[in-house]
Write a protein that holds these residues in place. Structure first.
Motif, mmCIF file in Angstrom:
data_model
loop_
_atom_site.group_PDB
_atom_site.id
_atom_site.type_symbol
_atom_site.label_atom_id
_atom_site.label_comp_id
_atom_site.label_asym_id
_atom_site.label_seq_id
_atom_site.Cartn_x
_atom_site.Cartn_y
_atom_site.Cartn_z
ATOM 1 N N CYS A 280 -18.334 -9.613 18.113
ATOM 2 C CA CYS A 280 -17.113 -10.403 18.166
ATOM 3 C C CYS A 280 -16.920 -10.982 19.562
ATOM 4 C CB CYS A 280 -15.917 -9.532 17.785
ATOM 5 S SG CYS A 280 -14.320 -10.373 17.962
ATOM 6 N N PRO A 281 -16.670 -12.282 19.701
ATOM 7 C CA PRO A 281 -16.469 -12.875 21.030
ATOM 8 C C PRO A 281 -15.173 -12.436 21.701
ATOM 9 C CG PRO A 281 -16.045 -14.478 19.304
ATOM 10 C CD PRO A 281 -16.619 -13.273 18.624
ATOM 11 N N ARG A 282 -14.267 -11.848 20.930
ATOM 12 C CA ARG A 282 -12.994 -11.394 21.491
ATOM 13 C C ARG A 282 -13.059 -9.929 21.950
ATOM 14 N NH1 ARG A 282 -8.112 -14.111 20.060
ATOM 15 N NH2 ARG A 282 -8.551 -16.322 19.773
ATOM 16 N N CYS A 283 -13.350 -9.024 20.990
ATOM 17 C CA CYS A 283 -13.283 -7.585 21.297
ATOM 18 C C CYS A 283 -14.651 -6.931 21.420
ATOM 19 C CB CYS A 283 -12.455 -6.867 20.230
ATOM 20 S SG CYS A 283 -13.271 -6.762 18.618
ATOM 21 N N LYS A 284 -15.729 -7.699 21.183
ATOM 22 C CA LYS A 284 -17.116 -7.221 21.310
ATOM 23 C C LYS A 284 -17.507 -6.204 20.245
ATOM 24 C CE LYS A 284 -17.241 -9.837 24.853
ATOM 25 N NZ LYS A 284 -17.824 -11.199 24.680
ATOM 26 N N ALA A 285 -16.712 -6.042 19.201
ATOM 27 C CA ALA A 285 -17.093 -5.148 18.105
ATOM 28 C C ALA A 285 -18.245 -5.792 17.323
ATOM 29 C CB ALA A 285 -15.914 -4.895 17.184
ATOM 30 N N GLU A 286 -18.991 -4.977 16.590
ATOM 31 C CA GLU A 286 -20.092 -5.510 15.799
ATOM 32 C C GLU A 286 -19.547 -6.442 14.719
ATOM 33 O OE1 GLU A 286 -23.703 -4.037 12.827
ATOM 34 O OE2 GLU A 286 -22.277 -2.586 13.660
ATOM 35 N N TRP A 287 -20.175 -7.615 14.584
ATOM 36 C CA TRP A 287 -19.766 -8.574 13.555
ATOM 37 C C TRP A 287 -20.566 -8.268 12.297
ATOM 38 C CZ3 TRP A 287 -15.770 -11.909 14.253
ATOM 39 C CH2 TRP A 287 -15.501 -12.791 13.191
ATOM 40 N N THR A 288 -19.919 -7.651 11.326
ATOM 41 C CA THR A 288 -20.625 -7.145 10.152
ATOM 42 C C THR A 288 -20.993 -8.235 9.160
ATOM 43 O OG1 THR A 288 -18.562 -6.737 8.954
ATOM 44 C CG2 THR A 288 -19.390 -4.965 10.363
ATOM 45 N N GLY A 289 -20.175 -9.277 9.082
ATOM 46 C CA GLY A 289 -20.416 -10.314 8.086
ATOM 47 C C GLY A 289 -19.980 -9.915 6.688
ATOM 48 N N THR A 290 -19.348 -8.758 6.568
ATOM 49 C CA THR A 290 -18.880 -8.275 5.255
ATOM 50 C C THR A 290 -17.379 -8.097 5.214
ATOM 51 O OG1 THR A 290 -19.278 -5.969 5.922
ATOM 52 C CG2 THR A 290 -21.065 -7.106 4.774
ATOM 53 N N ASP A 291 -16.691 -8.516 6.267
ATOM 54 C CA ASP A 291 -15.222 -8.492 6.282
ATOM 55 C C ASP A 291 -14.764 -9.937 6.097
ATOM 56 O OD1 ASP A 291 -14.380 -5.601 7.182
ATOM 57 O OD2 ASP A 291 -16.084 -6.164 8.425
ATOM 58 N N PHE A 292 -14.215 -10.205 4.921
ATOM 59 C CA PHE A 292 -14.016 -11.589 4.510
ATOM 60 C C PHE A 292 -12.574 -12.067 4.637
ATOM 61 C CE2 PHE A 292 -17.640 -10.066 1.888
ATOM 62 C CZ PHE A 292 -18.615 -10.898 2.415
ATOM 63 N N VAL A 293 -12.462 -13.395 4.703
ATOM 64 C CA VAL A 293 -11.202 -14.119 4.589
ATOM 65 C C VAL A 293 -11.342 -15.034 3.380
ATOM 66 C CG1 VAL A 293 -9.648 -15.799 5.651
ATOM 67 C CG2 VAL A 293 -10.756 -14.047 7.063
ATOM 68 N N GLY A 294 -10.317 -15.070 2.524
ATOM 69 C CA GLY A 294 -10.400 -15.870 1.320
ATOM 70 C C GLY A 294 -10.500 -14.985 0.086
ATOM 71 N N GLU A 295 -10.865 -15.576 -1.039
ATOM 72 C CA GLU A 295 -10.884 -14.815 -2.285
ATOM 73 C C GLU A 295 -11.877 -13.660 -2.246
ATOM 74 O OE1 GLU A 295 -13.495 -16.745 -5.649
ATOM 75 O OE2 GLU A 295 -12.240 -18.304 -4.763
ATOM 76 N N LYS A 296 -12.906 -13.743 -1.381
ATOM 77 C CA LYS A 296 -13.838 -12.627 -1.252
ATOM 78 C C LYS A 296 -13.163 -11.380 -0.691
ATOM 79 C CE LYS A 296 -18.577 -14.326 -1.032
ATOM 80 N NZ LYS A 296 -19.811 -14.347 -0.212
ATOM 81 N N ALA A 297 -12.037 -11.573 -0.009
ATOM 82 C CA ALA A 297 -11.292 -10.412 0.485
ATOM 83 C C ALA A 297 -10.743 -9.595 -0.671
ATOM 84 C CB ALA A 297 -10.146 -10.866 1.391
ATOM 85 N N ALA A 298 -10.578 -10.243 -1.828
ATOM 86 C CA ALA A 298 -10.093 -9.543 -3.018
ATOM 87 C C ALA A 298 -11.221 -9.124 -3.936
ATOM 88 C CB ALA A 298 -9.113 -10.426 -3.784
ATOM 89 N N THR A 299 -12.374 -9.806 -3.831
ATOM 90 C CA THR A 299 -13.470 -9.527 -4.757
ATOM 91 C C THR A 299 -14.749 -9.082 -4.080
ATOM 92 O OG1 THR A 299 -14.232 -11.841 -4.693
ATOM 93 C CG2 THR A 299 -12.587 -11.260 -6.355
ATOM 94 N N GLY A 300 -14.834 -9.199 -2.732
ATOM 95 C CA GLY A 300 -16.061 -8.894 -2.016
ATOM 96 C C GLY A 300 -16.224 -7.428 -1.682
ATOM 97 N N SER A 301 -17.155 -7.151 -0.743
ATOM 98 C CA SER A 301 -17.516 -5.769 -0.432
ATOM 99 C C SER A 301 -16.400 -5.003 0.244
ATOM 100 C CB SER A 301 -18.756 -5.752 0.475
ATOM 101 O OG SER A 301 -18.517 -6.480 1.671
ATOM 102 N N ASN A 302 -15.626 -5.691 1.126
ATOM 103 C CA ASN A 302 -14.542 -4.955 1.775
ATOM 104 C C ASN A 302 -13.459 -4.582 0.770
ATOM 105 O OD1 ASN A 302 -13.858 -7.611 1.442
ATOM 106 N ND2 ASN A 302 -12.866 -7.853 3.436
ATOM 107 N N ALA A 303 -13.241 -5.464 -0.238
ATOM 108 C CA ALA A 303 -12.297 -5.117 -1.298
ATOM 109 C C ALA A 303 -12.851 -3.981 -2.136
ATOM 110 C CB ALA A 303 -12.025 -6.339 -2.179
ATOM 111 N N ALA A 304 -14.175 -3.999 -2.341
ATOM 112 C CA ALA A 304 -14.793 -2.929 -3.117
ATOM 113 C C ALA A 304 -14.644 -1.591 -2.404
ATOM 114 C CB ALA A 304 -16.267 -3.243 -3.341
#
Length: 353
Positions: A280-304
């Motif tokens: 992450c360019p802000r907090c330097k945490a690992e950018w997982t690519g699995t934390d979504f914004v949009g409908e995937k937040a309800a249906t994707g892996s983080n929602a799962a």
């Protein structure tokens, strides 16, 4: 394309192109090329212009001249990239009035109130710290046809459990008188046809690229809450920009750190992390690519993962309840046995006497 000197002055080619644009309101670069080529060829028949002759810089210069004439009328042709791919989209937008004012010309007050409830649901009810869905399902949209009778806790500082339970929030100015479900469906279809909403394959409704371009200032003013000067309190930011392109993100990825405000469009992550580590360019945490914004937040892996956690908690609760029930049954059984033994002993004593 024609000589630059000929294009520096507003002429009939600009007028003809603007008329063609007004008939459509939203066009991609590939859709604009043949239209502009035909206009320029008609302007100068001695030098025909082919669609492939139109470049993006040429188009930008051509539109800049048109925008100087549109500015006094509070209109502008803006462009942005689609949040789903690199398609360049152009739209004619109103630069001053808000969404509800514009819709008032074609929709009734109750229909406008319904649209406001849809926007509130997108950017408040289903836009929480746990899940930034920023969209509504067909079922949720139909539920909003009826105007709520009270203001939800979630809309102004309430808990996130309301969103988990599917409560429909109402915010300031969105009550109205309510409309029928059939009327609500017609309004949603009209919003899609007019280019304000877009519908995904999973039947989620969200704001279109045209709407985000036209309403970006109104969205920030309406849904971002800044603390009053001189008073304590933290800002509540619901409308966030992409760290790479600085456009509003309603479909993309978020930092794995829930407290971090960094967001990126899916299409921007590829270029953004091409020459640097996936942090992450802000907090330097690992950018997982699995934390979504949009409908995937309800249906994707983080929602799962969230759903799995809730299921696990439910199973644990059920197991505890089952254990407690078994213990109580055993206690009752033991109590009945002891009672029978005591009664038998009393009967034996009576016989001996």
């Amino acid at each position: 394309m024609a000589d630059a000197e000929e294009q520096d002055v507003y002429n009939n080619s600009h007028r003809a192109f603007l008329q063609a644009f007004l008939a459509r309101s939203v066009l991609t670069l590939e859709e604009i090329k043949p239209i502009l080529a035909a206009v320029l060829s008609a302007q100068d028949r001695r030098r025909p212009t082919l669609p492939n002759d139109i470049t993006e810089p040429d188009l930008s210069a051509f539109l800049a001249i048109i925008n100087t004439r549109l500015a006094p009328l509070d209109f502008e042709i803006r462009s942005t990239h689609s949040q789903h791919d690199r398609t360049r989209i152009y739209a004619l937008v109103n630069t001053t009035s808000d969404a509800l004012t514009q819709l008032a010309t074609t929709h009734s007050p109750d229909e406008i109130a319904y649209v406001k409830r849809l926007l509130d649901a997108m950017f408040e009810t289903y836009n929480t710290r746990k899940r930034e869905v920023l969209a509504v399902t067909s079922m949720q949209a139909r539920q909003l046809a009826k105007a709520p009778s009270s203001i939800s806790r979630l809309s102004r500082g309430g808990g996130e459990n309301d969103e988990e339970e599917g409560d429909i929030a109402q915010t300031q100015g969105s009550a109205g008188q309510g409309i029928t479900i059939a009327a609500a469906e017609k309004v949603i279809d009209a919003m899609v046809e007019e280019g304000w909403f877009e519908k995904s394959r999973a039947a989620y409704y969200s704001l279109s690229a045209r709407a985000l371009m036209e309403l970006r200032g109104w969205l920030r003013d309406t849904y971002n809450e800044m603390p009053v000067e001189g008073e304590e309190g933290e800002a509540v930011i619901r409308i966030r920009d992409c760290e790479a392109c600085m456009e509003i993100v309603t479909v993309g990825q978020r930092c794995s750190n829930p407290s971090c405000p960094c967001r990126l469009h899916n299409i921007c992550t590829q270029r953004f992390f091409a020459a640097q580590p996936r942090h992450c360019p802000r907090c330097k945490a690992e950018w997982t690519g699995t934390d979504f914004v949009g409908e995937k937040a309800a249906t994707g892996s983080n929602a799962a993962r969230s759903g799995a956690a809730r299921s696990s908690a439910a199973r644990s609760s059920t197991a505890r309840s089952s254990t407690i029930s078994s213990q109580r049954t055993m206690m009752r059984t033991n109590g009945d046995v002891e009672s029978d033994e005591e009664q038998g002993g009393e009967e034996e004593e009576e016989e001996e006497e």
